[in-house]
Scaffold this motif. Structure first.
Motif, PDB file in Angstrom:
ATOM      1  N   VAL A 304       0.855  -1.189   0.000  1.00  0.00           N
ATOM      2  CA  VAL A 304       0.000   0.000   0.000  1.00  0.00           C
ATOM      3  C   VAL A 304       0.889   1.236   0.000  1.00  0.00           C
ATOM      4  N   GLY A 305       0.504   2.260  -0.772  1.00  0.00           N
ATOM      5  CA  GLY A 305       1.269   3.499  -0.851  1.00  0.00           C
ATOM      6  C   GLY A 305       2.406   3.383  -1.840  1.00  0.00           C
ATOM      7  N   TYR A 319       3.094   0.454   3.574  1.00  0.00           N
ATOM      8  CA  TYR A 319       3.572  -0.796   4.141  1.00  0.00           C
ATOM      9  C   TYR A 319       3.883  -1.797   3.037  1.00  0.00           C
ATOM     10  N   THR A 320       4.790  -2.723   3.370  1.00  0.00           N
ATOM     11  CA  THR A 320       5.270  -3.727   2.422  1.00  0.00           C
ATOM     12  C   THR A 320       4.302  -4.904   2.375  1.00  0.00           C
ATOM     13  N   ALA A 321       4.628  -5.871   1.531  1.00  0.00           N
ATOM     14  CA  ALA A 321       3.884  -7.119   1.511  1.00  0.00           C
ATOM     15  C   ALA A 321       4.170  -7.921   2.787  1.00  0.00           C
ATOM     16  N   ASN A 322       3.356  -8.916   3.031  1.00  0.00           N
ATOM     17  CA  ASN A 322       3.453  -9.730   4.244  1.00  0.00           C
ATOM     18  C   ASN A 322       4.518 -10.817   4.054  1.00  0.00           C
ATOM     19  N   THR A 323       5.789 -10.386   4.004  1.00  0.00           N
ATOM     20  CA  THR A 323       6.911 -11.307   3.810  1.00  0.00           C
ATOM     21  C   THR A 323       7.974 -11.061   4.877  1.00  0.00           C
ATOM     22  N   THR A 324       8.692 -12.102   5.238  1.00  0.00           N
ATOM     23  CA  THR A 324       9.717 -11.983   6.279  1.00  0.00           C
ATOM     24  C   THR A 324      10.864 -11.088   5.815  1.00  0.00           C
ATOM     25  N   ASN A 325      11.547 -10.493   6.780  1.00  0.00           N
ATOM     26  CA  ASN A 325      12.709  -9.622   6.526  1.00  0.00           C
ATOM     27  C   ASN A 325      12.370  -8.461   5.594  1.00  0.00           C
ATOM     28  N   SER A 326      11.147  -7.948   5.673  1.00  0.00           N
ATOM     29  CA  SER A 326      10.781  -6.786   4.863  1.00  0.00           C
ATOM     30  C   SER A 326      11.639  -5.587   5.257  1.00  0.00           C
ATOM     31  N   TRP A 327      11.948  -4.730   4.277  1.00  0.00           N
ATOM     32  CA  TRP A 327      12.834  -3.595   4.561  1.00  0.00           C
ATOM     33  C   TRP A 327      12.454  -2.372   3.731  1.00  0.00           C
ATOM     34  N   VAL A 328      12.928  -1.219   4.212  1.00  0.00           N
ATOM     35  CA  VAL A 328      12.888   0.026   3.449  1.00  0.00           C
ATOM     36  C   VAL A 328      14.298   0.593   3.444  1.00  0.00           C
ATOM     37  N   MET A 329      14.634   1.390   2.408  1.00  0.00           N
ATOM     38  CA  MET A 329      16.008   1.868   2.270  1.00  0.00           C
ATOM     39  C   MET A 329      16.025   3.254   1.631  1.00  0.00           C
ATOM     40  N   VAL A 330      17.030   4.056   2.046  1.00  0.00           N
ATOM     41  CA  VAL A 330      17.283   5.354   1.434  1.00  0.00           C
ATOM     42  C   VAL A 330      18.699   5.357   0.883  1.00  0.00           C
ATOM     43  N   ASP A 331      18.815   5.666  -0.424  1.00  0.00           N
ATOM     44  CA  ASP A 331      20.120   5.877  -1.070  1.00  0.00           C
ATOM     45  C   ASP A 331      20.374   7.377  -1.064  1.00  0.00           C
ATOM     46  N   TYR A 400      24.135   4.108   1.659  1.00  0.00           N
ATOM     47  CA  TYR A 400      22.826   3.450   1.736  1.00  0.00           C
ATOM     48  C   TYR A 400      22.495   3.141   3.202  1.00  0.00           C
ATOM     49  N   ILE A 401      21.293   3.508   3.643  1.00  0.00           N
ATOM     50  CA  ILE A 401      20.801   3.148   4.972  1.00  0.00           C
ATOM     51  C   ILE A 401      19.546   2.296   4.793  1.00  0.00           C
ATOM     52  N   ARG A 402      19.604   1.073   5.322  1.00  0.00           N
ATOM     53  CA  ARG A 402      18.471   0.146   5.208  1.00  0.00           C
ATOM     54  C   ARG A 402      17.935  -0.177   6.601  1.00  0.00           C
ATOM     55  N   VAL A 403      16.602  -0.183   6.743  1.00  0.00           N
ATOM     56  CA  VAL A 403      15.956  -0.544   8.002  1.00  0.00           C
ATOM     57  C   VAL A 403      15.116  -1.790   7.738  1.00  0.00           C
ATOM     58  N   ARG A 404      15.454  -2.867   8.435  1.00  0.00           N
ATOM     59  CA  ARG A 404      14.863  -4.186   8.168  1.00  0.00           C
ATOM     60  C   ARG A 404      14.088  -4.667   9.390  1.00  0.00           C
ATOM     61  N   GLN A 405      12.916  -5.239   9.137  1.00  0.00           N
ATOM     62  CA  GLN A 405      12.098  -5.752  10.233  1.00  0.00           C
ATOM     63  C   GLN A 405      12.655  -7.079  10.736  1.00  0.00           C
ATOM     64  N   SER A 406      12.736  -7.206  12.060  1.00  0.00           N
ATOM     65  CA  SER A 406      13.223  -8.430  12.695  1.00  0.00           C
ATOM     66  C   SER A 406      12.068  -9.101  13.430  1.00  0.00           C
ATOM     67  N   SER A 411       1.075  -7.007  15.212  1.00  0.00           N
ATOM     68  CA  SER A 411      -0.106  -7.825  14.918  1.00  0.00           C
ATOM     69  C   SER A 411       0.277  -9.248  14.522  1.00  0.00           C
ATOM     70  N   SER A 412       1.517  -9.645  14.834  1.00  0.00           N
ATOM     71  CA  SER A 412       2.022 -11.002  14.559  1.00  0.00           C
ATOM     72  C   SER A 412       2.005 -11.345  13.071  1.00  0.00           C
ATOM     73  N   SER A 413       2.306 -10.352  12.229  1.00  0.00           N
ATOM     74  CA  SER A 413       2.464 -10.586  10.796  1.00  0.00           C
ATOM     75  C   SER A 413       3.782  -9.968  10.353  1.00  0.00           C
ATOM     76  N   ASN A 414       4.038  -9.980   9.036  1.00  0.00           N
ATOM     77  CA  ASN A 414       5.327  -9.508   8.504  1.00  0.00           C
ATOM     78  C   ASN A 414       5.222  -8.212   7.716  1.00  0.00           C
ATOM     79  N   PHE A 415       4.040  -7.565   7.697  1.00  0.00           N
ATOM     80  CA  PHE A 415       3.942  -6.261   7.056  1.00  0.00           C
ATOM     81  C   PHE A 415       4.865  -5.269   7.774  1.00  0.00           C
TER      82      PHE A 415
END
Length: 430
Positions: A304-305, A319-331, A400-406, A411-415
């Protein structure tokens, strides 16, 4: 445009406070490190020096003998209920027994004291005449807690029905702090990555002017060989002098001091970060999202977005798709690098859920191999459009700075969701 230099000192100040029998909150923080300020002021006499403090440790040593001794609940002693029930009874007993009470406040500005929490002070008997309480647990779950120059941490006693401290009671405080001081001076010039004070630059200009005058004399008096030979020798000496000055300036800058533009966390205005500095061209124009003209945002996926949302300063939902290790990054682009000392995150605005619980902050200079900058755990979002902040030791320079979900989100999902992301530290160029 002013240049900033950030210099820091880990000032481990151990201090103690005697018995306090007063309900008026008092400060337990040390004053700013004056020795460091004086050394920086001598080094940069025309600079403006600002500071903030990070609390690294804050302990409370307690001895309460003026009330009856604390008694453990029978369920805890005999183990007659489940561990959950034992823990419930133990917590209740801390507040149901005869006790004194200490309140901890964070002071914002003049007269604005925000209660952060309370501690029940008990008589734990002769075996534990003195016992320790960790005040850091009231302030934060992180390893440190930032306090700006106009803020303070206060403590005050409250009567919980058994009076205030008496002669038999004693409280001692011990703290360890880090002072960070920022030098801002528009008398600096950034010449090929080296910071030069204008006084030194004037010296260079003087040598260059004299060199140019000598060169003019040579060209206009070519017929006088003897005079021109002397002038050429003088020119060589002046060029050597110029080279020596430049080399000494380069040698003096060993790379340990970040050079460029600095934005540290400000609790009163968390959006005033490195992204805001780029978007306003250091405050000279109204904010324009620097993506994609100066920086390039990306993500592991988009549900979404779009990726421009987490730097648009409008708090649009992304927000990202519901997948593990989802991340956002700024170059931050090939023309600049950043050295981070903090990260801020605003929770999404449209729905109270799927907030990040734990994040991993990483840096890279090739967008291939990433190095760990910090682990941000137990972020603790409880609602929409909340701001959270974590501080850490200043990182190496990265493009590059990347922020990754651990792990899973709230809500117990991977978004991986966000409204805005804030970056604090030093950036090499606009």
């Amino acid at each position: 445009m002013p240049n900033t230099i950030t210099e820091s000192l880990k000032s481990q100040i151990h201090f103690s406070q005697g018995s306090i029998n007063n309900t008026t909150p008092v400060s337990i923080l040390p004053s700013t490190n004056t020795a460091l300020k004086q050394s920086l002021q001598a080094k940069y006499p025309s600079a403006v020096i600002s500071s903030y403090l990070e609390i690294r440790l804050l302990d409370l040593s307690v001895k309460i003998d003026s009330i009856t001794e604390y008694e453990l609940p029978e369920s805890v002693i005999e183990g007659v209920v489940s561990p959950v029930g034992q823990n419930r009874d133990l917590v209740r007993s801390l507040w149901d027994n005869p006790r004194k009470q200490l309140n901890v406040y964070h002071k914002f500005g003049i007269g604005v004291n925000r209660l952060r929490g309370s501690i029940s002070l008990l008589n734990k008997g002769s075996v534990n005449s003195y016992y320790l309480e960790n005040l850091m647990g009231i302030l934060t779950t992180e390893a440190s807690y930032p306090v700006s120059a106009n803020e303070d941490i206060l403590i005050g006693l409250a009567d919980a029905g058994y009076g205030l401290l008496l002669a038999a009671d004693e409280i001692l405080f011990t703290g360890v702090f880090t002072h960070y001081l920022t030098v801002t001076n528009d008398s600096f010039l950034n010449v090929n990555g080296q910071v030069i004070e204008l006084a030194t630059f004037d010296q260079l200009q003087s040598v260059i002017t004299n060199t140019n005058n000598t060169a003019t004399a040579i060209s206009t008096n070519a017929s006088n060989i003897a005079l021109n030979t002397t002038a050429i020798n003088n020119l060589g000496a002046k060029i050597t002098s110029l080279e020596n000055i430049i080399n000494s300036l380069i040698s003096a800058s060993n790379g340990s001091t970040p050079i460029g533009f600095t934005k540290n966390y400000n609790s009163a205005n968390p959006s005033d970060d490195l992204i805001n500095l780029l978007g306003t061209n250091n405050g000279t124009v109204a904010y324009v999202n620097p993506h994609p003209s100066k920086i390039t945002n990306s993500a592991s996926s988009v549900e979404v977005g779009n990726v421009s949302f987490f730097t648009d300063r409008i708090n649009n939902d992304f927000y990202t798709a519901n997948t593990t290790n989802s991340w956002v990054m700024v170059d931050f682009g090939s023309a600049r690098t950043v050295r981070l000392n903090g990260l801020g995150w605003k929770s999404r605005s449209a729905f109270n859920g799927n907030h990040p619980a734990n994040l991993i902050i990483e840096g890279s200079n090739n967008n291939s191999s990433f190095e760990l900058i910090a682990n941000w755990q137990n972020i603790g979002f409880t609602n929409v459009t909340q701001d959270r902040y974590t501080a850490f030791a200043i990182s190496p320079a990265y493009r590059y700075i990347r922020v990754r979900q651990s792990g899973l989100n709230s809500s117990s999902s991977n978004f991986l969701s966000t409204g805005e992301i804030y970056f604090y530290g030093t950036i090499s160029a606009l």
